[in-house]
Design a protein around this motif. Structure first.
Motif, PDB file in Angstrom:
ATOM      1  N   GLN A  48      -3.645  -2.994  10.331  1.00 31.87           N
ATOM      2  CA  GLN A  48      -3.375  -1.559  10.354  1.00 31.87           C
ATOM      3  C   GLN A  48      -1.943  -1.602   9.417  1.00 31.87           C
ATOM      4  N   ILE A  49      -2.051  -0.504   8.574  1.00 35.35           N
ATOM      5  CA  ILE A  49      -0.734  -0.293   7.708  1.00 35.35           C
ATOM      6  C   ILE A  49      -0.082   1.041   7.881  1.00 35.35           C
ATOM      7  N   TYR A  50      -0.943   1.965   8.459  1.00 33.98           N
ATOM      8  CA  TYR A  50      -0.442   3.235   8.781  1.00 33.98           C
ATOM      9  C   TYR A  50      -1.063   3.959   9.800  1.00 33.98           C
ATOM     10  N   PRO A  51      -0.432   4.352  10.753  1.00 29.16           N
ATOM     11  CA  PRO A  51       0.804   4.304  11.080  1.00 29.16           C
ATOM     12  C   PRO A  51       1.197   3.010  11.269  1.00 29.16           C
ATOM     13  N   VAL A  52       2.619   2.788  11.259  1.00 36.09           N
ATOM     14  CA  VAL A  52       2.938   1.143  11.215  1.00 36.09           C
ATOM     15  C   VAL A  52       3.108   0.932  12.591  1.00 36.09           C
ATOM     16  N   VAL A  53       2.451  -0.327  13.014  1.00 39.47           N
ATOM     17  CA  VAL A  53       2.489  -0.819  14.380  1.00 39.47           C
ATOM     18  C   VAL A  53       3.199  -2.383  14.552  1.00 39.47           C
ATOM     19  N   GLY A  54       3.895  -2.558  15.591  1.00 40.67           N
ATOM     20  CA  GLY A  54       4.309  -3.871  15.790  1.00 40.67           C
ATOM     21  C   GLY A  54       5.437  -4.134  14.851  1.00 40.67           C
ATOM     22  N   THR A  55       5.994  -5.424  14.789  1.00 43.38           N
ATOM     23  CA  THR A  55       7.084  -5.618  13.948  1.00 43.38           C
ATOM     24  C   THR A  55       6.405  -6.432  12.696  1.00 43.38           C
ATOM     25  N   LYS A  56       7.033  -6.250  11.376  1.00 42.13           N
ATOM     26  CA  LYS A  56       6.631  -6.788  10.342  1.00 42.13           C
ATOM     27  C   LYS A  56       7.474  -7.796   9.893  1.00 42.13           C
ATOM     28  N   ILE A  58       0.771  -1.068   0.045  1.00 42.00           N
ATOM     29  CA  ILE A  58       0.138   0.124   0.028  1.00 42.00           C
ATOM     30  C   ILE A  58       0.994   1.135  -0.028  1.00 42.00           C
ATOM     31  N   LYS A  59       0.705   2.062  -0.953  1.00 41.36           N
ATOM     32  CA  LYS A  59       1.400   3.431  -1.010  1.00 41.36           C
ATOM     33  C   LYS A  59       0.583   4.394  -0.090  1.00 41.36           C
ATOM     34  N   VAL A  60       0.963   5.212   0.882  1.00 37.76           N
ATOM     35  CA  VAL A  60       0.348   6.133   1.701  1.00 37.76           C
ATOM     36  C   VAL A  60       1.066   7.359   1.447  1.00 37.76           C
ATOM     37  N   ASP A  61       0.110   8.585   1.145  1.00 36.81           N
ATOM     38  CA  ASP A  61       0.460   9.744   1.269  1.00 36.81           C
ATOM     39  C   ASP A  61      -0.093  10.420   2.419  1.00 36.81           C
ATOM     40  N   GLY A 101      -5.401  12.834  10.483  1.00 38.60           N
ATOM     41  CA  GLY A 101      -5.532  12.053  11.956  1.00 38.60           C
ATOM     42  C   GLY A 101      -5.920  10.671  11.852  1.00 38.60           C
ATOM     43  N   ARG A 102      -6.594  10.277  10.688  1.00 40.40           N
ATOM     44  CA  ARG A 102      -6.947   8.784  10.382  1.00 40.40           C
ATOM     45  C   ARG A 102      -5.852   7.939  10.212  1.00 40.40           C
ATOM     46  N   LYS A 103      -6.121   6.554  10.229  1.00 39.91           N
ATOM     47  CA  LYS A 103      -5.392   5.564   9.816  1.00 39.91           C
ATOM     48  C   LYS A 103      -5.739   4.674   8.524  1.00 39.91           C
ATOM     49  N   VAL A 104      -4.626   4.189   7.959  1.00 36.28           N
ATOM     50  CA  VAL A 104      -4.963   3.386   6.858  1.00 36.28           C
ATOM     51  C   VAL A 104      -5.040   1.753   7.147  1.00 36.28           C
ATOM     52  N   TRP A 105      -5.995   1.041   6.607  1.00 29.31           N
ATOM     53  CA  TRP A 105      -6.010  -0.218   6.936  1.00 29.31           C
ATOM     54  C   TRP A 105      -6.389  -1.090   5.640  1.00 29.31           C
ATOM     55  N   VAL A 106      -5.963  -2.364   5.808  1.00 27.08           N
ATOM     56  CA  VAL A 106      -6.318  -3.076   4.564  1.00 27.08           C
ATOM     57  C   VAL A 106      -6.858  -4.420   4.954  1.00 27.08           C
ATOM     58  N   TYR A 107      -7.672  -4.905   4.179  1.00 24.14           N
ATOM     59  CA  TYR A 107      -8.446  -6.125   4.465  1.00 24.14           C
ATOM     60  C   TYR A 107      -8.477  -6.941   3.311  1.00 24.14           C
ATOM     61  N   LEU A 108      -8.638  -8.414   3.536  1.00 28.04           N
ATOM     62  CA  LEU A 108      -8.759  -9.536   2.615  1.00 28.04           C
ATOM     63  C   LEU A 108     -10.178 -10.227   3.181  1.00 28.04           C
ATOM     64  N   GLY A 151       5.580   3.290   0.339  1.00 29.44           N
ATOM     65  CA  GLY A 151       5.184   1.847   0.291  1.00 29.44           C
ATOM     66  C   GLY A 151       5.145   1.164   1.607  1.00 29.44           C
ATOM     67  N   HIS A 152       4.133   0.488   1.950  1.00 31.40           N
ATOM     68  CA  HIS A 152       4.012  -0.425   3.210  1.00 31.40           C
ATOM     69  C   HIS A 152       3.495  -1.639   2.896  1.00 31.40           C
ATOM     70  N   PRO A 153       4.390  -2.585   2.919  1.00 27.11           N
ATOM     71  CA  PRO A 153       3.772  -4.069   2.586  1.00 27.11           C
ATOM     72  C   PRO A 153       2.991  -4.701   3.662  1.00 27.11           C
ATOM     73  N   PHE A 154       2.034  -5.490   3.124  1.00 29.61           N
ATOM     74  CA  PHE A 154       1.212  -6.210   3.871  1.00 29.61           C
ATOM     75  C   PHE A 154       0.951  -7.785   3.207  1.00 29.61           C
ATOM     76  N   THR A 155       0.783  -8.552   4.269  1.00 27.37           N
ATOM     77  CA  THR A 155       0.636 -10.100   3.829  1.00 27.37           C
ATOM     78  C   THR A 155      -0.578 -10.664   4.574  1.00 27.37           C
ATOM     79  N   PHE A 156      -1.198 -11.663   3.877  1.00 23.74           N
ATOM     80  CA  PHE A 156      -2.453 -12.386   4.505  1.00 23.74           C
ATOM     81  C   PHE A 156      -2.006 -13.967   4.172  1.00 23.74           C
ATOM     82  N   THR A 157      -2.779 -14.615   5.010  1.00 26.30           N
ATOM     83  CA  THR A 157      -2.790 -15.991   4.592  1.00 26.30           C
ATOM     84  C   THR A 157      -4.123 -16.686   4.766  1.00 26.30           C
ATOM     85  N   ILE A 158      -4.411 -17.245   3.460  1.00 24.78           N
ATOM     86  CA  ILE A 158      -5.861 -17.611   3.342  1.00 24.78           C
ATOM     87  C   ILE A 158      -5.895 -19.187   3.896  1.00 24.78           C
ATOM     88  N   ASP A 159      -6.950 -19.273   4.742  1.00 26.90           N
ATOM     89  CA  ASP A 159      -7.288 -20.445   5.230  1.00 26.90           C
ATOM     90  C   ASP A 159      -7.737 -21.647   4.190  1.00 26.90           C
TER      91      ASP A 159
END
Length: 360
Positions: A81-89, A37-40, A46-53, A107-115
């Protein structure tokens, strides 16, 4: 990279990058969904950026959503949560490294595992006059700007979102079992001897578009003449989520003018090829998930593994081949219906595994 899939939000504050849109179910595991996710941050306020699958079942067209009702049922959802970055990636995948070169420092990477117990992408073919998205199971990756990940009281504007539809697909297994066989003997009026019918296929699984040889053996011990052999391929679709709905549609039918006189036999192989291209007008026919208006094929057979929750599948698809005989008496044997004198054998239809898909 040969191709990058990108979708930008209406306000251009976020952009979603994926390196592919097809993710393979290897039975024991599913390809991870890795993107960026590219974030400007300038317009976030003051809001956050999220991503879902999300894996969802849609059972109404888009134009019905305006009345305030949801015609989409989420089967499975994961958010982060993608931005601000939380925890370790986790360490970036090679795909993410390539995507980060496209979008730079924002750019901020994300990874999902599908059941593994989730359904593959499948749709129900609309009629030619139908508009909007068709019913079926699909997967969606969506990035959005919000104060909270999932607050029902927070209204998220469309200009603060960007999304891409992806597919979960499954290929035919490497090992294929022996084909099924079915037989029946039937007596009818004015005869004390039967007609014996046997049908079989050489293997249990065939690829979409491949010829399917159907072996037919007939022993006509009566004095009547069998005039025709009718072979039909049926698709049975079971919709599991919004109601109990199960129905069958013919995807191929063909009659062969083979004459089997009384007290004689026939052993012959007939070839059938069920194709979506011959069934474009059939509303409700199950087809493999498609992206936009691209071509696809008849839906692949649903493979249920031990321990899987059948209700999670959304739509289940199966096939069978029916062989029936027509005789000289002006109808079917002894005046019985076709189903009374025919035989059925199950058929598995799937796509072959491409050479570039690794074996798990």
């Amino acid at each position: 990279m040969a191709k990058v899939y990108k979708k930008t939000s209406g306000n251009e504050s976020i952009a979603l990058y994926l390196g592919k849109r097809d993710f393979v179910d290897h039975v024991e595991s599913v390809d991870i969904v890795d993107g960026v996710i590219k974030v400007d941050p300038a317009e976030l306020e003051g809001r956050k950026v999220w991503v879902y699958l999300a894996c969802a079942f849609r059972y109404g067209s888009d134009d019905l959503d305006v009345i305030g009702l949801s015609f989409r049922k989420d089967i499975w959802v994961k958010r982060m949560q993608i931005y601000p970055v939380v925890g370790t990636k986790p360490a970036n995948t090679p795909m993410q490294e390539a995507l980060l070169k496209k979008c730079g420092d924002q750019g901020h990477p994300f990874t999902f595992t599908i059941d593994t117990n989730l359904p593959c992408s499948v749709g129900l073919q609309p009629a030619p006059e139908d508009a909007g998205k068709s019913c079926g199971v699909d997967y969606e990756v969506k990035a959005y700007i919000a104060k909270e990940a999932d607050d029902p009281d927070e209204k998220i504007s469309k200009k603060d979102t960007c999304r891409l539809i992806i597919r979960k697909i499954q290929f035919a297994p490497g090992k294929v079992g022996a084909g099924p066989k079915a037989d029946i003997s039937k007596n009818f009026m004015m005869s004390d001897k039967p007609v014996h019918l046997e049908a079989s296929i050489e293997k249990e699984l065939y690829f979409h578009g491949d010829p399917i040889p159907v072996n037919v053996k007939i022993n006509n011990e009566t004095t009547k003449v069998v005039k025709k052999i009718k072979i039909t391929v049926e698709q049975t679709t079971e919709v599991l989520l919004y109601q109990s709905d199960k129905y069958s549609k013919t995807v191929h039918t063909e009659e062969f003018a083979e004459e089997i006189k009384g007290e004689s036999t026939l052993e012959k192989t007939f070839t059938v090829i069920p194709l979506l291209s011959n069934n474009k007008e059939k509303r409700g026919l199950a087809v493999d998930g498609r992206l936009k208006d691209e071509d696809t094929n008849l839906a692949s057979t649903t493979i249920i593994r031990p321990g899987m929750d059948k209700g999670m599948q959304g739509i289940m698809v199966s096939y069978k081949i029916k062989v029936n005989l027509l005789v000289s008496s002006g109808g079917l044997l002894g005046g019985l219906t076709a189903s009374d004198v025919g035989v059925e054998v199950p058929l598995v239809l799937m796509s072959p595994k491409p050479a570039d898909v690794p074996v798990e």
